[in-house]
Design an enzyme around this catalytic site. Sequence first.
Site, PDB file in Angstrom:
ATOM      1  CE  LYS A  58      -1.852   3.051   1.829  1.00 21.54           C
ATOM      2  NZ  LYS A  58      -1.638   4.451   1.386  1.00 21.54           N
ATOM      3  CD  GLU A  87      12.527   4.577   9.120  1.00 19.36           C
ATOM      4  OE1 GLU A  87      12.240   5.516   9.912  1.00 19.36           O
ATOM      5  OE2 GLU A  87      12.740   4.733   7.920  1.00 19.36           O
ATOM      6  CB  CYS A 128      13.199   8.519   8.374  1.00 17.85           C
ATOM      7  SG  CYS A 128      14.048   7.511   7.160  1.00 17.85           S
ATOM      8  CD  GLU A 151      10.341  12.609  11.588  1.00 18.92           C
ATOM      9  OE1 GLU A 151       9.193  12.139  11.581  1.00 18.92           O
ATOM     10  OE2 GLU A 151      11.335  11.952  11.216  1.00 18.92           O
TER      11      GLU A 151
HETATM   12  P1  NAI Z   1       1.614   8.728   7.643  1.00 17.97           P
HETATM   13  O1  NAI Z   1       2.273   7.919   8.695  1.00 17.97           O
HETATM   14  O2  NAI Z   1       0.170   9.073   7.827  1.00 17.97           O
HETATM   15  O3  NAI Z   1       1.759   8.001   6.209  1.00 17.97           O
HETATM   16  C1  NAI Z   1       2.671   6.986   5.889  1.00 17.97           C
HETATM   17  C2  NAI Z   1       1.946   5.828   5.218  1.00 17.97           C
HETATM   18  O4  NAI Z   1       1.004   5.271   6.140  1.00 17.97           O
HETATM   19  C3  NAI Z   1       1.125   6.206   3.980  1.00 17.97           C
HETATM   20  O5  NAI Z   1       1.188   5.145   3.035  1.00 17.97           O
HETATM   21  C4  NAI Z   1      -0.278   6.299   4.524  1.00 17.97           C
HETATM   22  O6  NAI Z   1      -1.269   6.049   3.542  1.00 17.97           O
HETATM   23  C5  NAI Z   1      -0.284   5.191   5.551  1.00 17.97           C
HETATM   24  N1  NAI Z   1      -1.295   5.335   6.599  1.00 17.97           N
HETATM   25  C6  NAI Z   1      -1.813   6.493   7.114  1.00 17.97           C
HETATM   26  N2  NAI Z   1      -2.743   6.208   8.045  1.00 17.97           N
HETATM   27  C7  NAI Z   1      -2.822   4.864   8.137  1.00 17.97           C
HETATM   28  C8  NAI Z   1      -3.600   3.957   8.919  1.00 17.97           C
HETATM   29  N3  NAI Z   1      -4.489   4.399   9.805  1.00 17.97           N
HETATM   30  N4  NAI Z   1      -3.404   2.622   8.758  1.00 17.97           N
HETATM   31  C9  NAI Z   1      -2.505   2.161   7.880  1.00 17.97           C
HETATM   32  N5  NAI Z   1      -1.756   2.959   7.095  1.00 17.97           N
HETATM   33  C10 NAI Z   1      -1.904   4.300   7.218  1.00 17.97           C
HETATM   34  O7  NAI Z   1       2.476  10.057   7.472  1.00 17.97           O
HETATM   35  P2  NAI Z   1       1.963  11.498   6.965  1.00 17.97           P
HETATM   36  O8  NAI Z   1       0.691  11.833   7.655  1.00 17.97           O
HETATM   37  O9  NAI Z   1       1.977  11.507   5.499  1.00 17.97           O
HETATM   38  O10 NAI Z   1       3.154  12.427   7.504  1.00 17.97           O
HETATM   39  C11 NAI Z   1       3.134  12.936   8.842  1.00 17.97           C
HETATM   40  C12 NAI Z   1       4.507  12.885   9.462  1.00 17.97           C
HETATM   41  O11 NAI Z   1       4.947  11.530   9.559  1.00 17.97           O
HETATM   42  C13 NAI Z   1       5.617  13.582   8.705  1.00 17.97           C
HETATM   43  O12 NAI Z   1       5.649  14.953   8.920  1.00 17.97           O
HETATM   44  C14 NAI Z   1       6.831  12.884   9.261  1.00 17.97           C
HETATM   45  O13 NAI Z   1       7.188  13.442  10.503  1.00 17.97           O
HETATM   46  C15 NAI Z   1       6.354  11.469   9.480  1.00 17.97           C
HETATM   47  N6  NAI Z   1       6.763  10.603   8.355  1.00 17.97           N
HETATM   48  C16 NAI Z   1       7.914   9.899   8.498  1.00 17.97           C
HETATM   49  C17 NAI Z   1       8.399   9.144   7.452  1.00 17.97           C
HETATM   50  C18 NAI Z   1       9.667   8.386   7.593  1.00 17.97           C
HETATM   51  O14 NAI Z   1      10.379   8.204   6.610  1.00 17.97           O
HETATM   52  N7  NAI Z   1       9.968   7.875   8.766  1.00 17.97           N
HETATM   53  C19 NAI Z   1       7.710   9.094   6.163  1.00 17.97           C
HETATM   54  C20 NAI Z   1       6.465   9.831   6.127  1.00 17.97           C
HETATM   55  C21 NAI Z   1       6.041  10.564   7.198  1.00 17.97           C
END
Ligand code: NAI
Length: 479
Positions: free
Chosen positions: A171, A246, A280, A380
């Site tokens: 996904k 992660e 990250c 972050e």
């Molecule tokens: P997110 O954690 O919501 O999104 C990441 C992935 O998780 C996407 O594929 C999204 O569709 C999926 N996702 C979202 N809600 C979900 C749920 N309830 N169940 C299963 N999958 C779900 O991150 P978002 O909202 O785009 O970004 C917010 C913050 O998260 C960023 O500002 C950053 O701090 C952090 N982040 C960290 C990343 C990393 O590389 N460690 C990558 C992306 C975001």
Amino acid sequence: MTRMIIAGRQVDAHDGRTIDVVSPVDGEVFTTIPRGQQADVDAAVQAARAALEGDWGRMTALERGRLLLRLGESVLAHHEELAQLEARDTGKPMSTARGDITVLARYFEFYGSAADKVHGQTIPFQKDYSVQLIREPLGVTAHIIPWNYPAQMFGRSVAPALAMGNASVVKPAEDACLSVIRVAELALEVGFPAGALNIVTGLGEEAGASLSRHHDINFITFTGSNEVGVLIQQAAAVNAVKCVLELGGKSAHIVFDDANYKLAIPAIVKGIVHNTGQTCTAGSRLLVQRGVYADFMKALADEFSKVRAGTPDMDLDCGPLVNQAQFDRVNRYIAKGLADGLTVVAEGGIADGVPAGGYFVKPTLFSAPTHDSSSLLTEEIFGPVLVAVPFDTEADAIRLANATDYGLLGAVWTENGGRQQRVARGIKCGQVYINGFGAGGGVELPFGGVKKSGHGREKGFIALEEMSTTKTLIQFYGE
Ligand code: NAI
Ligand code: MG
């Protein structure tokens, strides 16, 4: 309009619904993706299960490895097309996108050639017993991928899973998933059996949540926010399946008074502006020994103020942020830094001629008097915002490096060999750089966090262990 891949076919969502894909460069919709939901996830998991019981499950490690290698070759053959897609979707500079696609190919090369080199063990046991420890796939693996490095994260997560003979359901993020879909199409072209690799696009709270709590998956990898990471682990707990999380970081550079400025300064700037800070592993805190603080910050400011954000084709130091939410978030943090009394030491610029409506922010270098003076030092931000703070002793540096909930990376800048080891071992995290920063993919290097950065390890050979399980065969051969 783009379609997802389920059971070897390009398909729309079962009910035909779609999500608009917005360009970060100008805020305009340029295509749509299917809005997959529970029914689509069910179909994908079923297809993966069927693949395990069919052609895919019957393949030898050598055959799987060859398919992965062929996919790596195909990625290289489509390098420019994939890089263009990645840049369009994320807004990143073309050379960053090109680098990301090279890393994607590396994942398939590395794990393709490793697939038949994972050996079992024999274990000495009681008289007349033969004991073998064999490696088996986990089964159906679920991969929830973020938008910051869609191609790289896909390779990192899926290549070792497929190498070990799992069948995968991916996904990707609703904000950027076009390269992932294209690579799955290439996988079909090079001969992956139907169902070995399925892509369900959709919203996190719909397709993502349905996948993570699906009763017939055997493993989850997730990279993204802390908040969602907790939901994933809860979902994994309900099905008693393993998950690798992660969840980002707040990684610190520690600069001692004998540091090599020439090495440190460009690496520190790149470590926070590359990918517009949406990494990250960004080096988002800077701890500098007090005796050289003023001098070092002046040299750093000179370099930092040269940074420019622009469109993919301008190919400057960084691009826009990925979407409106990230744009608002980073601007909120910059405003909070000012309200907390932090000093702006330098700002980068936004190139002339970027479209209005793009999510561009000015890269910002702050100085803080103490580590506890602002939440910008512990949270972050996920943008091109670096906060520096002075420290006195080696012990202070280690204490401050560990003064956040995160533990992903660290970096030590000193010429003193003993200090390099003491500090590197003192930082609670998963990877430490000594006189360097950023591995440009680092496909070979085990990677992952401690504390709230998550758990489990990806990359390198260790990922092959994470994405498989063992079975112990105990045989009595006496009379
Ligand atoms: P997110 O954690 O919501 O999104 C990441 C992935 O998780 C996407 O594929 C999204 O569709 C999926 N996702 C979202 N809600 C979900 C749920 N309830 N169940 C299963 N999958 C779900 O991150 P978002 O909202 O785009 O970004 C917010 C913050 O998260 C960023 O500002 C950053 O701090 C952090 N982040 C960290 C990343 C990393 O590389 N460690 C990558 C992306 C975001
Ligand atoms: Mg979210």
